[in-house]
Design a protein around this motif. Structure first.
Motif, PDB file in Angstrom:
ATOM      1  N   LEU A 199      19.504  51.308  17.380  1.00 32.65           N
ATOM      2  CA  LEU A 199      18.930  52.588  16.958  1.00 32.65           C
ATOM      3  C   LEU A 199      17.570  52.870  17.583  1.00 32.65           C
ATOM      4  N   PHE A 200      17.023  51.911  18.318  1.00 36.31           N
ATOM      5  CA  PHE A 200      15.791  52.135  19.072  1.00 36.31           C
ATOM      6  C   PHE A 200      16.094  52.457  20.532  1.00 36.31           C
ATOM      7  N   GLY A 201      17.384  52.573  20.849  1.00 38.85           N
ATOM      8  CA  GLY A 201      17.776  52.978  22.192  1.00 38.85           C
ATOM      9  C   GLY A 201      17.775  51.885  23.227  1.00 38.85           C
ATOM     10  N   GLY A 202      17.847  50.633  22.789  1.00 38.50           N
ATOM     11  CA  GLY A 202      17.862  49.528  23.734  1.00 38.50           C
ATOM     12  C   GLY A 202      18.873  48.476  23.322  1.00 38.50           C
ATOM     13  N   ALA A 203      18.889  47.380  24.057  1.00 37.39           N
ATOM     14  CA  ALA A 203      19.790  46.281  23.741  1.00 37.39           C
ATOM     15  C   ALA A 203      19.241  45.469  22.572  1.00 37.39           C
ATOM     16  N   GLY A 204      20.140  44.779  21.877  1.00 36.11           N
ATOM     17  CA  GLY A 204      19.730  43.942  20.768  1.00 36.11           C
ATOM     18  C   GLY A 204      19.043  42.666  21.231  1.00 36.11           C
ATOM     19  N   THR A 205      18.440  41.990  20.288  1.00 34.13           N
ATOM     20  CA  THR A 205      17.686  40.769  20.574  1.00 34.13           C
ATOM     21  C   THR A 205      18.317  39.580  19.843  1.00 34.13           C
ATOM     22  N   ILE A 206      17.887  38.388  20.220  1.00 28.60           N
ATOM     23  CA  ILE A 206      18.286  37.189  19.479  1.00 28.60           C
ATOM     24  C   ILE A 206      17.824  37.315  18.030  1.00 28.60           C
ATOM     25  N   ALA A 207      16.634  37.846  17.839  1.00 29.82           N
ATOM     26  CA  ALA A 207      16.091  38.015  16.488  1.00 29.82           C
ATOM     27  C   ALA A 207      17.024  38.867  15.631  1.00 29.82           C
ATOM     28  N   ALA A 208      17.530  39.966  16.180  1.00 30.83           N
ATOM     29  CA  ALA A 208      18.415  40.849  15.425  1.00 30.83           C
ATOM     30  C   ALA A 208      19.692  40.130  15.022  1.00 30.83           C
ATOM     31  N   GLN A 209      20.245  39.354  15.943  1.00 30.19           N
ATOM     32  CA  GLN A 209      21.470  38.626  15.647  1.00 30.19           C
ATOM     33  C   GLN A 209      21.243  37.585  14.555  1.00 30.19           C
ATOM     34  N   GLN A 210      20.122  36.898  14.611  1.00 25.51           N
ATOM     35  CA  GLN A 210      19.824  35.880  13.609  1.00 25.51           C
ATOM     36  C   GLN A 210      19.552  36.507  12.235  1.00 25.51           C
ATOM     37  N   LEU A 211      18.897  37.664  12.223  1.00 21.34           N
ATOM     38  CA  LEU A 211      18.671  38.368  10.966  1.00 21.34           C
ATOM     39  C   LEU A 211      20.001  38.781  10.340  1.00 21.34           C
ATOM     40  N   SER A 212      20.939  39.239  11.166  1.00 20.90           N
ATOM     41  CA  SER A 212      22.268  39.621  10.679  1.00 20.90           C
ATOM     42  C   SER A 212      22.995  38.417  10.103  1.00 20.90           C
ATOM     43  N   THR A 213      22.883  37.295  10.776  1.00 27.90           N
ATOM     44  CA  THR A 213      23.535  36.070  10.310  1.00 27.90           C
ATOM     45  C   THR A 213      22.953  35.626   8.971  1.00 27.90           C
ATOM     46  N   LEU A 249      16.389  42.243   5.297  1.00 25.65           N
ATOM     47  CA  LEU A 249      17.224  41.707   6.378  1.00 25.65           C
ATOM     48  C   LEU A 249      18.243  42.729   6.862  1.00 25.65           C
ATOM     49  N   SER A 250      18.891  43.403   5.934  1.00 26.52           N
ATOM     50  CA  SER A 250      19.894  44.386   6.322  1.00 26.52           C
ATOM     51  C   SER A 250      19.270  45.561   7.060  1.00 26.52           C
ATOM     52  N   GLY A 251      18.096  46.007   6.582  1.00 21.91           N
ATOM     53  CA  GLY A 251      17.418  47.116   7.256  1.00 21.91           C
ATOM     54  C   GLY A 251      17.016  46.778   8.673  1.00 21.91           C
ATOM     55  N   LEU A 252      16.449  45.601   8.867  1.00 24.19           N
ATOM     56  CA  LEU A 252      16.092  45.167  10.217  1.00 24.19           C
ATOM     57  C   LEU A 252      17.334  44.975  11.080  1.00 24.19           C
ATOM     58  N   ALA A 253      18.400  44.432  10.476  1.00 24.62           N
ATOM     59  CA  ALA A 253      19.609  44.131  11.239  1.00 24.62           C
ATOM     60  C   ALA A 253      20.281  45.383  11.753  1.00 24.62           C
TER      61      ALA A 253
END
Length: 369
Positions: A199-213, A249-253
């Motif tokens: 939603l920021f118009g770019g690719a996801g990060t490792i941080a985003a994936q870990q937050l989702s997990t 966590l969900s909001g950041l993810a």
């Protein structure tokens, strides 16, 4: 040489500036508001205002601020926001908006803050959705159907989550929050798999994936015990963990990973009479099951997911969402409207109306088995 930039090659991460959570956190309103401006304005409906205004107002006075309150009435429409904007400008010019409540109250406050160019302090009173930390908000029409998703120029300046307040919210709201958050790992995986943007118009990060997990893990481990805390109306460690998963966590993810089929269904489901006023998280929870069917998950996996949904009170079929009619016609209406979602392309293969119809019919059969 071309100056065009491939945003799929640029990793982007965004977040709320400050997050506070715990019993009595509402008492920090004055301190946080005073760090942001001098003219705070509370935006909340009557029920939420009665719940938080006295405490928030006293906290503001301790820091030399006088808190005004504008009541929210009805749906988050453009007309309603313009009415509030006129009322806000009739007094001292607000430079901080305190957006309080569930989805509607928070989204109305976000919309007003954008119109005013004010700083934003979010006070969720239920863990019913993952919007508090997000820069996104939704406009609806008078028929309760989503009109458009809008964005603030930045994420909220602060989010204050008073778990003494949240633990007294209706159970249905916490169940909705579970449904809204449960999909983040799976939607994010689809976005990453197809090279989609967040939603920021770019690719996801490792941080985003870990937050989702982490979000997924906490929900699976703490949902039952966290829901149980509502009976005693006192926040427990499990309730605190569950709240953090559903709000932070969900909001950041979702912002940093992106959305897929589960959220796309929220565009189509209101087309089925009876579902238009069902809580957003129940729509998303149902949409996640449809996504699993489209992913061709195993029978054992589907049985486990349906069992978990039922254990926490999430809907597993259209009747559970309040649909007055479950037929090929109504499912077709949902599928056609869902195809208009901007997230429908975030999937491992291109989808058609027929694909969605088949998946929903298949889910009806699985839920009845």
């Amino acid at each position: 040489m071309s100056t065009a930039m491939d945003m799929a090659a640029i990793r982007v991460f965004g977040a709320v500036h400050r997050y506070y959570q715990g019993p009595g956190a509402l008492g920090l309103v004055g301190q946080v508001a005073a760090s942001l401006g001098r003219q705070p304005l509370l935006v909340a409906d009557q029920i939420v205002g009665d719940l938080v205004f006295e405490t928030a107002s006293a906290a503001c006075r301790r820091h030399g601020l006088e808190l005004r309150w504008l009541p929210v009435r009805g749906q988050v429409t453009r007309a309603a926001v313009q009415t509030l904007l006129a009322a806000a400008r009739a007094g001292p010019a607000p430079d901080i908006v305190l957006a309080a409540g569930g989805g509607k109250g928070v989204d109305t406050g976000k919309a007003l803050a954008r119109e005013l160019g004010a700083r934003l302090l979010v006070l969720p009173t239920a863990a019913s959705n993952d919007g508090p930390c997000s820069k996104a908000f939704v406009y609806y029409d008078d028929a309760h159907c989503m009109e458009s998703v809008q964005f603030l120029p930045r994420n909220p300046d602060a989010v204050l989550v008073d778990t003494d307040v949240l633990v007294r919210a209706p159970r249905a709201l916490l169940v909705s929050g579970i449904g809204d958050a449960l999909c983040k790992l799976y939607e994010g995986a689809q976005v990453r798999g197809c090279g989609g943007l967040n939603l920021f118009g770019g690719a996801g990060t490792i941080a985003a994936q870990q937050l989702s997990t982490a979000c997924e893990r906490v929900i699976r481990e703490d949902a039952a015990e966290g829901l149980g805390a509502l009976q005693g109306a006192r926040p427990t460690p499990a309730f605190e963990r569950l709240t953090e998963a559903l709000v932070l966590l969900s909001g950041l993810a979702f912002e940093n990973s992106g959305l897929s089929i589960a959220h796309s269904l929220t565009r189509g489901l209101p087309q089925a009479a009876g579902t238009e006023t069902t809580l957003h998280g129940l729509h998303v929870g149902y949409g996640l099951l449809v996504q699993f069917v489209l992913e061709e998950r195993s029978a054992a996996f589907m049985a486990g997911q349906i069992a978990f949904h039922r254990s926490v009170g999430l809907a597993v079929n259209l009747a559970g969402l309040g649909a007055r009619e479950v037929s090929a016609r109504s499912i077709g209406q949902i599928a056609r409207a869902t195809m208009r979602s901007p997230h429908i392309g975030h999937f491992q293969r291109p989808l058609s109306v027929a694909d969605l119809e088949t998946a929903m019919h298949r889910l009806e059969a699985l839920a009845a088995a």
